[in-house]
Scaffold this motif. Structure first.
Motif, short mmCIF file in Angstrom:
data_model
loop_
_atom_site.label_atom_id
_atom_site.label_comp_id
_atom_site.label_asym_id
_atom_site.label_seq_id
_atom_site.Cartn_x
_atom_site.Cartn_y
_atom_site.Cartn_z
N GLN A 44 0.71 -1.30 0.01
CA GLN A 44 0.04 0.00 0.08
C GLN A 44 0.87 1.46 0.18
N HIS A 45 1.90 1.29 0.74
CA HIS A 45 2.97 2.46 0.67
C HIS A 45 3.57 2.72 -0.57
N LEU A 72 4.43 9.12 7.71
CA LEU A 72 4.62 8.37 6.55
C LEU A 72 3.99 9.06 5.43
N ALA A 73 2.86 9.59 5.45
CA ALA A 73 1.90 10.13 4.27
C ALA A 73 2.68 11.15 3.97
N ASP A 74 3.34 12.29 4.71
CA ASP A 74 4.11 13.25 4.18
C ASP A 74 5.35 12.96 3.57
N GLY A 75 6.05 11.87 4.08
CA GLY A 75 7.34 11.58 3.74
C GLY A 75 7.38 10.97 2.47
N LEU A 76 6.22 10.00 2.15
CA LEU A 76 6.12 9.24 0.94
C LEU A 76 5.73 10.17 -0.09
N ARG A 77 4.76 11.13 0.10
CA ARG A 77 4.49 12.14 -0.67
C ARG A 77 5.47 13.10 -1.30
N LYS A 107 -0.39 6.04 8.63
CA LYS A 107 0.10 7.33 7.94
C LYS A 107 0.71 8.37 8.83
N ASN A 108 0.35 8.51 10.00
CA ASN A 108 0.69 9.69 10.90
C ASN A 108 1.95 8.90 12.03
#
Length: 239
Positions: free
Chosen positions: A33-34, A95-100, A59-60
């Motif tokens: 999913q990541h 994670l949400a911010d870093g992957l984006r 995600k957080n």
């Protein structure tokens, strides 16, 4: 994370007397999913839209991470897909911010490569690596290929500026390097292009840390199926 030429060696293999284990989480923290989300971030960039909401529950949570793009348009000597971009951050991020952020940075801003184009998407695969904390080691060779990533730092012997580089745990095995070859290649990757031999002044100045990682991989085909399953319609690339 690199396909640079392996430097020549001047010493044989080393057998360190100690072994440092890499912490292993009890449950997987990194899933496909990541990687699927990273694909959607890149596709959204080309389609000039917002990415889908992160499809993963953590995600957080904060992790150091790397995003890697590979392509089947070019193959390495071992017939595996060639590196197309790989950048990350050792500072833990949501994670949400870093992957984006790094899905795009690694695809478009890796100085070793030209920016990825939309036409390349069908040839890409994406790897996400979430890293465990780094642990200093006393010897540059006191680590286990395939289990540990390495981070080296050292002062430039004449310019006296700090240099550093890293290789993720899978790189040594993927490239078919020994531990010595991996460290010497990392020295070149850090920007020091002069010859280095095991045990010389530069080698003795190395500070090396190791870390572990969890990795997840997905392909363009898997992304297309996932995206269509969510009701999405691709615009930039038709499959």
């Amino acid at each position: 994370m690199s396909n640079s030429t392996t430097p020549s060696l001047s010493s044989g293999s080393s057998n360190p007397s100690t072994h440092i284990a890499t912490p292993v989480p009890s449950e997987r923290i990194c899933t496909d999913q990541h990687a699927l989300y990273c694909f959607d971030v890149l596709v959204a960039h080309f389609e000039d839209r917002e990415p889908m909401d992160p499809p993963f529950q953590n995600k957080n949570e904060k992790y150091a991470l790397f995003v890697t793009w590979n392509t089947t348009s070019h193959l390495r000597s071992n017939k595996k897909p060639a590196l197309r971009g790989c950048i990350g951050n050792f500072t833990p991020m949501k994670l949400a911010d870093g992957l984006r952020e790094y899905a795009l940075v690694s695809a478009l801003e890796d100085h070793r490569f030209s920016p990825i184009k939309a036409s390349e998407l069908p040839h890409l695969s994406c790897n996400v690596s979430l890293l465990t904390p780094m642990t200093p080691i006393s010897s540059p060779l006191d680590w286990t290929p395939g289990e540990h990533g390495i981070h080296i730092s050292f002062p430039h012997p004449s310019a006296h500026r700090p240099l550093s580089a890293t290789y993720l745990p899978e790189i040594c095995a993927d490239q078919g390097w020994t531990k010595e070859e991996t460290v010497l290649s990392a020295i070149q990757k850090a920007g020091y292009k002069h010859k280095v031999v095991v045990g010389d002044v530069v080698w003795q100045s190395l500070k090396v840390k190791i870390y572990g990682s969890e990795k997840a991989t997905t392909t363009w085909e898997a992304y297309v199926e996932w995206y269509k399953g969510k009701g999405g319609k691709l615009k930039v690339v038709k499959s």
